[in-house]
Design a protein around this motif. Structure first.
Motif, PDB file in Angstrom:
ATOM      1  N   GLY A  56       0.470  -1.523  -0.203  1.00 20.03           N
ATOM      2  CA  GLY A  56      -0.064   0.105  -0.348  1.00 20.03           C
ATOM      3  C   GLY A  56       0.939   1.561   0.041  1.00 20.03           C
ATOM      4  N   ALA A  57       2.255   1.276   1.072  1.00 18.92           N
ATOM      5  CA  ALA A  57       2.981   2.646   0.633  1.00 18.92           C
ATOM      6  C   ALA A  57       3.091   2.692  -0.552  1.00 18.92           C
ATOM      7  CB  ALA A  57       4.053   2.142   2.365  1.00 18.92           C
ATOM      8  N   ALA A  58       3.940   1.055  -1.244  1.00 19.49           N
ATOM      9  CA  ALA A  58       4.604   1.971  -2.681  1.00 19.49           C
ATOM     10  C   ALA A  58       3.915   2.253  -3.354  1.00 19.49           C
ATOM     11  CB  ALA A  58       4.284  -0.350  -3.135  1.00 19.49           C
ATOM     12  N   THR A  59       1.923   1.557  -3.342  1.00 20.45           N
ATOM     13  CA  THR A  59       0.891   2.359  -4.302  1.00 20.45           C
ATOM     14  C   THR A  59       0.166   3.845  -4.080  1.00 20.45           C
ATOM     15  OG1 THR A  59      -0.096   0.651  -4.440  1.00 20.45           O
ATOM     16  CG2 THR A  59      -1.485   1.505  -5.504  1.00 20.45           C
ATOM     17  N   ILE A  60      -0.145   3.807  -3.042  1.00 15.16           N
ATOM     18  CA  ILE A  60      -0.170   5.308  -2.202  1.00 15.16           C
ATOM     19  C   ILE A  60       1.062   6.100  -2.381  1.00 15.16           C
ATOM     20  CG2 ILE A  60      -2.006   6.688  -0.808  1.00 15.16           C
ATOM     21  CD1 ILE A  60      -3.280   4.412  -1.898  1.00 15.16           C
ATOM     22  N   GLY A  61       1.900   6.217  -1.746  1.00 23.14           N
ATOM     23  CA  GLY A  61       2.889   6.804  -2.053  1.00 23.14           C
ATOM     24  C   GLY A  61       3.225   7.812  -2.750  1.00 23.14           C
ATOM     25  N   THR A  62       4.146   6.520  -3.590  1.00 28.78           N
ATOM     26  CA  THR A  62       4.430   6.459  -5.650  1.00 28.78           C
ATOM     27  C   THR A  62       2.957   7.501  -5.754  1.00 28.78           C
ATOM     28  OG1 THR A  62       5.564   4.612  -5.281  1.00 28.78           O
ATOM     29  CG2 THR A  62       5.416   5.108  -7.585  1.00 28.78           C
ATOM     30  N   ALA A  63       2.067   7.260  -5.911  1.00 34.82           N
ATOM     31  CA  ALA A  63       0.896   8.340  -6.749  1.00 34.82           C
ATOM     32  C   ALA A  63       0.820   9.882  -5.777  1.00 34.82           C
ATOM     33  CB  ALA A  63      -0.765   7.555  -6.330  1.00 34.82           C
ATOM     34  N   LYS A  64       1.140   9.588  -4.600  1.00 33.14           N
ATOM     35  CA  LYS A  64       1.360  10.923  -4.140  1.00 33.14           C
ATOM     36  C   LYS A  64       2.753  11.913  -4.847  1.00 33.14           C
ATOM     37  CE  LYS A  64       2.880  12.891   0.737  1.00 33.14           C
ATOM     38  NZ  LYS A  64       2.706  12.477   2.349  1.00 33.14           N
ATOM     39  N   LEU A  65       4.015  11.111  -4.337  1.00 33.47           N
ATOM     40  CA  LEU A  65       4.753  11.612  -5.385  1.00 33.47           C
ATOM     41  C   LEU A  65       4.491  12.034  -7.038  1.00 33.47           C
ATOM     42  CD1 LEU A  65       7.456   9.221  -3.418  1.00 33.47           C
ATOM     43  CD2 LEU A  65       6.816  11.715  -3.015  1.00 33.47           C
ATOM     44  N   GLY A  66       3.817  10.972  -7.611  1.00 37.79           N
ATOM     45  CA  GLY A  66       4.374  11.366  -9.080  1.00 37.79           C
ATOM     46  C   GLY A  66       3.011  12.815  -8.721  1.00 37.79           C
ATOM     47  N   TYR A  67       1.678  12.508  -8.020  1.00 40.20           N
ATOM     48  CA  TYR A  67       0.788  14.187  -7.473  1.00 40.20           C
ATOM     49  C   TYR A  67       1.586  15.369  -7.697  1.00 40.20           C
ATOM     50  CZ  TYR A  67      -3.042  17.003  -7.454  1.00 40.20           C
ATOM     51  OH  TYR A  67      -4.166  18.078  -6.890  1.00 40.20           O
ATOM     52  N   GLN A  68       2.822  15.335  -6.850  1.00 40.61           N
ATOM     53  CA  GLN A  68       3.453  16.407  -6.525  1.00 40.61           C
ATOM     54  C   GLN A  68       4.817  16.464  -7.817  1.00 40.61           C
ATOM     55  OE1 GLN A  68       4.314  14.704  -2.893  1.00 40.61           O
ATOM     56  NE2 GLN A  68       3.364  17.186  -2.005  1.00 40.61           N
ATOM     57  N   PHE A  69       5.292  15.563  -7.863  1.00 39.68           N
ATOM     58  CA  PHE A  69       6.966  15.456  -8.743  1.00 39.68           C
ATOM     59  C   PHE A  69       6.801  15.011  -9.979  1.00 39.68           C
ATOM     60  CE2 PHE A  69       7.564  15.679  -3.700  1.00 39.68           C
ATOM     61  CZ  PHE A  69       8.006  16.524  -4.183  1.00 39.68           C
ATOM     62  N   GLY A  70       5.613  14.733 -10.107  1.00 41.17           N
ATOM     63  CA  GLY A  70       5.939  13.682 -11.975  1.00 41.17           C
ATOM     64  C   GLY A  70       6.588  12.527 -11.751  1.00 41.17           C
ATOM     65  N   LEU A  71       7.795  12.605 -12.635  1.00 41.39           N
ATOM     66  CA  LEU A  71       8.039  10.760 -13.055  1.00 41.39           C
ATOM     67  C   LEU A  71       9.603  10.875 -11.880  1.00 41.39           C
ATOM     68  CD1 LEU A  71       8.754  10.623 -16.789  1.00 41.39           C
ATOM     69  CD2 LEU A  71       7.545   8.684 -15.272  1.00 41.39           C
ATOM     70  N   SER A  72       9.871  11.969 -11.264  1.00 41.31           N
ATOM     71  CA  SER A  72      10.581  11.837  -9.950  1.00 41.31           C
ATOM     72  C   SER A  72      10.201  10.508  -8.777  1.00 41.31           C
ATOM     73  CB  SER A  72      11.245  13.405  -9.772  1.00 41.31           C
ATOM     74  OG  SER A  72      12.283  13.109  -8.385  1.00 41.31           O
ATOM     75  N   GLY A  73       8.267  11.129  -8.640  1.00 42.24           N
ATOM     76  CA  GLY A  73       8.402   9.740  -7.855  1.00 42.24           C
ATOM     77  C   GLY A  73       8.127   7.783  -7.874  1.00 42.24           C
ATOM     78  N   ILE A  74       9.391   7.792  -8.958  1.00 43.62           N
ATOM     79  CA  ILE A  74      10.018   6.342  -9.388  1.00 43.62           C
ATOM     80  C   ILE A  74      10.482   5.903  -8.265  1.00 43.62           C
ATOM     81  CG2 ILE A  74       9.621   6.617 -11.978  1.00 43.62           C
ATOM     82  CD1 ILE A  74      12.272   6.913 -12.241  1.00 43.62           C
ATOM     83  N   TRP A  75      11.969   6.405  -7.729  1.00 48.91           N
ATOM     84  CA  TRP A  75      13.328   7.059  -6.544  1.00 48.91           C
ATOM     85  C   TRP A  75      12.543   5.576  -5.286  1.00 48.91           C
ATOM     86  CZ3 TRP A  75      16.962   6.407  -9.075  1.00 48.91           C
ATOM     87  CH2 TRP A  75      17.158   7.508 -10.184  1.00 48.91           C
ATOM     88  N   PHE A  76      11.087   6.229  -5.370  1.00 50.26           N
ATOM     89  CA  PHE A  76      10.562   5.556  -3.734  1.00 50.26           C
ATOM     90  C   PHE A  76      10.729   3.449  -3.861  1.00 50.26           C
ATOM     91  CE2 PHE A  76       6.373   4.431  -1.363  1.00 50.26           C
ATOM     92  CZ  PHE A  76       6.880   3.215  -0.169  1.00 50.26           C
ATOM     93  N   VAL A  77       9.780   3.512  -4.958  1.00 53.25           N
ATOM     94  CA  VAL A  77       9.879   2.205  -5.046  1.00 53.25           C
ATOM     95  C   VAL A  77      10.692   1.413  -6.396  1.00 53.25           C
ATOM     96  CG1 VAL A  77       8.790   0.695  -6.725  1.00 53.25           C
ATOM     97  CG2 VAL A  77       7.331   1.636  -5.422  1.00 53.25           C
ATOM     98  N   THR A  78      10.878   2.420  -7.273  1.00 49.27           N
ATOM     99  CA  THR A  78      12.853   1.565  -7.806  1.00 49.27           C
ATOM    100  C   THR A  78      14.385   1.636  -7.044  1.00 49.27           C
ATOM    101  OG1 THR A  78      12.032   3.096  -9.701  1.00 49.27           O
ATOM    102  CG2 THR A  78      14.505   2.088 -10.120  1.00 49.27           C
ATOM    103  N   ALA A  79      14.765   2.143  -5.864  1.00 51.89           N
ATOM    104  CA  ALA A  79      15.183   1.340  -5.010  1.00 51.89           C
ATOM    105  C   ALA A  79      15.223   0.631  -4.048  1.00 51.89           C
ATOM    106  CB  ALA A  79      15.405   3.010  -3.681  1.00 51.89           C
ATOM    107  N   GLN A  80      14.214   0.064  -4.111  1.00 49.25           N
ATOM    108  CA  GLN A  80      13.708  -1.543  -3.166  1.00 49.25           C
ATOM    109  C   GLN A  80      13.738  -1.661  -4.533  1.00 49.25           C
ATOM    110  OE1 GLN A  80       9.699  -1.597  -1.248  1.00 49.25           O
ATOM    111  NE2 GLN A  80       9.631   0.535  -1.708  1.00 49.25           N
ATOM    112  N   GLY A  81      13.077  -2.196  -5.351  1.00 51.38           N
ATOM    113  CA  GLY A  81      13.506  -2.941  -7.296  1.00 51.38           C
ATOM    114  C   GLY A  81      15.143  -3.148  -6.599  1.00 51.38           C
ATOM    115  N   LEU A  82      16.174  -2.330  -6.899  1.00 53.67           N
ATOM    116  CA  LEU A  82      17.177  -2.163  -7.371  1.00 53.67           C
ATOM    117  C   LEU A  82      17.833  -2.960  -5.823  1.00 53.67           C
ATOM    118  CD1 LEU A  82      19.843  -0.520  -8.267  1.00 53.67           C
ATOM    119  CD2 LEU A  82      19.840   0.955  -6.912  1.00 53.67           C
ATOM    120  N   GLY A  83      17.335  -2.823  -3.753  1.00 53.54           N
ATOM    121  CA  GLY A  83      17.571  -3.827  -3.363  1.00 53.54           C
ATOM    122  C   GLY A  83      17.359  -4.907  -3.965  1.00 53.54           C
ATOM    123  N   MET A  84      16.545  -5.227  -3.831  1.00 48.34           N
ATOM    124  CA  MET A  84      16.467  -6.830  -4.438  1.00 48.34           C
ATOM    125  C   MET A  84      17.465  -7.492  -6.015  1.00 48.34           C
ATOM    126  SD  MET A  84      12.174  -7.260  -4.338  1.00 48.34           S
ATOM    127  CE  MET A  84      11.829  -6.442  -4.984  1.00 48.34           C
TER     128      MET A  84
END
Length: 467
Positions: A56-84
């Protein structure tokens, strides 16, 4: 909401509960309950891992960041994918060979029992706070979409998660995650994304309707991007909830391939939900609460039936992560604290009973905490700051540097946790300073104590290993 949507949402809860009950029949031993018998194949493992991290945090949080900053909102979830992906390349083989249930067990095998206990308490704090973030998101989504009172929303959805997690452990979590991953994928990629873009006139219409900076992936600034990598990439690498899923794979090949596949899925998910948030900026401008961006645009654009299905997908993401982190918390407390210190000889039956009771207690505690902390990303930042700053260096150096001493790890975890807590209080959760100070404290303490130990025992070739 339309009657069809309500029926889909209401009908989804008993379906998930039923799937969880089926999983309960497989949970007959400790390993069944904690790591699904270490028997998941590639599709099951990948789906469960993706469902865990993209909650939920990834979905709700990334949509919030996309609303505020646009494509730069990807880093929240992208960083987790990088960790995996980092785990798959550098750590998967070492982790898979451990054949343990928790990170704490690894640290005791490498150092001593004190390192196991303190690391488990820190990890349990992280996984518990992560569970809280999902419950907060549940309340936010259902409150906006269905109009239920926040407390009612949390009690209903949180109660379902508690029900199947307490009864079936990892097997119930695995079976429900597969269903939830499927619903989440269809809802986000095949319903929300195309309908959101259609509403704003496609990519061309979106580009013409939002500020130019919204298409810049670095719009949030270098410090925020670095913070995401420090918090979420390092946090994924040393997270008990992720490690516990790794232990469920049936082979090293499945582990490595599944981690890369889940990481790649995370990149796609991050971009997709950020674009949905950007569309929300056009469709529902001037939101007082940007955290409601995803829910608000869904209400505006989705037809009857589709709205209920997408809501079920978001709830799926919420419940998948919350069940996984909840189980991780109880496994840490029972396996590394209760069993290790108080009930070392407890039987399989007693272990299951104690774990179920502990899971229930932690779940109730998380629901109560969710009513106090209202912002998803704030709660998430606290969780990852504590985890990354306190445990990253002890775990990584424990794998790759044989001379690290047990005492250095113990004091490193304690002091870095204190530094991070004080830093969060002084600088706030949006600052990168607490996590940087925590990491610096951790590595400095390890280096100093290890150096002192090596000087005191120059004849020892490996002062860090247990004797």
């Amino acid at each position: 909401m339309n009657t069809i949507d309500v029926a889909i949402i209401v009908g989804y809860f008993p379906v998930i509960a039923l799937v969880g009950l089926i999983g309960m029949k497989k949970a007959k031993t400790t390993e069944d309950y904690a790591v699904a018998g270490r028997n998941l194949n590639f599709p099951m493992f990948t789906a469960c891992l993706a469902a865990l991290t993209l909650g939920g945090a990834a979905t709700i949080g990334t949509a919030k960041l996309g609303y505020q900053f646009g494509l730069s909102g990807i880093w929240f979830v992208t960083a987790q994918g990088l960790g995996m992906i980092i785990i798959s390349i550098f750590l998967a083989k070492k982790i898979f060979k451990l054949r343990v249930l928790t990170i704490g067990e690894m640290l005791e095998n490498r150092f001593n029992v004190e390192a196991r206990i303190i690391s488990s308490l820190v990890s349990a704090t992280y996984t518990t706070m992560l569970t809280v973030t999902q419950i907060i998101a549940i309340g936010s989504v259902i409150n906006v979409w269905v109009g239920w009172n926040v407390m009612v929303s949390i009690l209903v959805a949180g109660g379902i998660v508690l029900f199947y997690t307490v009864l079936g452990g990892m097997w119930s979590v695995t079976m429900t995650d597969i269903v939830q991953f499927s619903v989440m994928t269809i809802g986000i990629f095949f319903i929300m994304l195309p309908l959101s873009l259609s509403k704003v006139g496609g990519f061309e219409g979106l580009q013409a309707s939002i500020p130019a900076g919204h298409f810049n992936v670095t719009a949030t600034g270098g410090l925020d991007i670095a913070k995401s990598i420090l918090l979420y990439t390092l946090g994924i690498v040393v997270g008990q909830d992720v490690w516990q899923r790794l232990f469920t794979a049936k082979s090293l090949k499945v582990t490595r391939a599944g981690m890369i596949a889940a990481g790649g899925y995370s990149f796609l998910y991050a971009a997709t939900v950020s674009i949905i948030g950007m569309c929300a900026f056009v469709v529902v401008p001037n939101l007082n609460v940007p955290q409601n961006a995803f829910a608000s645009i869904a209400i505006e654009i989705l037809p009857a039936g589709a709205l209920g299905f997408v809501l079920a997908g978001v709830l799926s993401a919420l419940m998948s992560t919350s069940s996984g982190t909840l189980l991780a918390s109880s496994t840490l407390i029972v396996n590394d604290v209760i069993k290790r210190l108080f009930l070392p000889n407890m039987s399989e039956k007693t272990f299951l009973a104690v774990t179920r009771f502990t899971t229930l207690a932690i779940g109730v505690f998380c629901i109560i905490c969710a009513l106090w902390i209202q912002d998803v990303l704030v709660a998430l930042d606290i969780a990852f700051a504590i985890l990354s700053g306190a445990l990253f260096f002890p775990i990584i150096l424990g794998f790759f540097w044989k001379k690290v001493s047990a005492r250095s790890v113990f004091y490193s975890i304690i002091l870095s946790t204190v530094v991070i807590g004080v830093g969060l209080g002084i600088y706030g959760t949006v600052s990168i300073i607490p996590i940087v100070y925590g990491l610096i404290t951790s590595i400095v303490v390890i280096l100093i104590f290890t150096l002192v130990e090596s000087l005191r025992h120059p004849a020892s070739s490996d002062v860090g290993m247990k004797q």
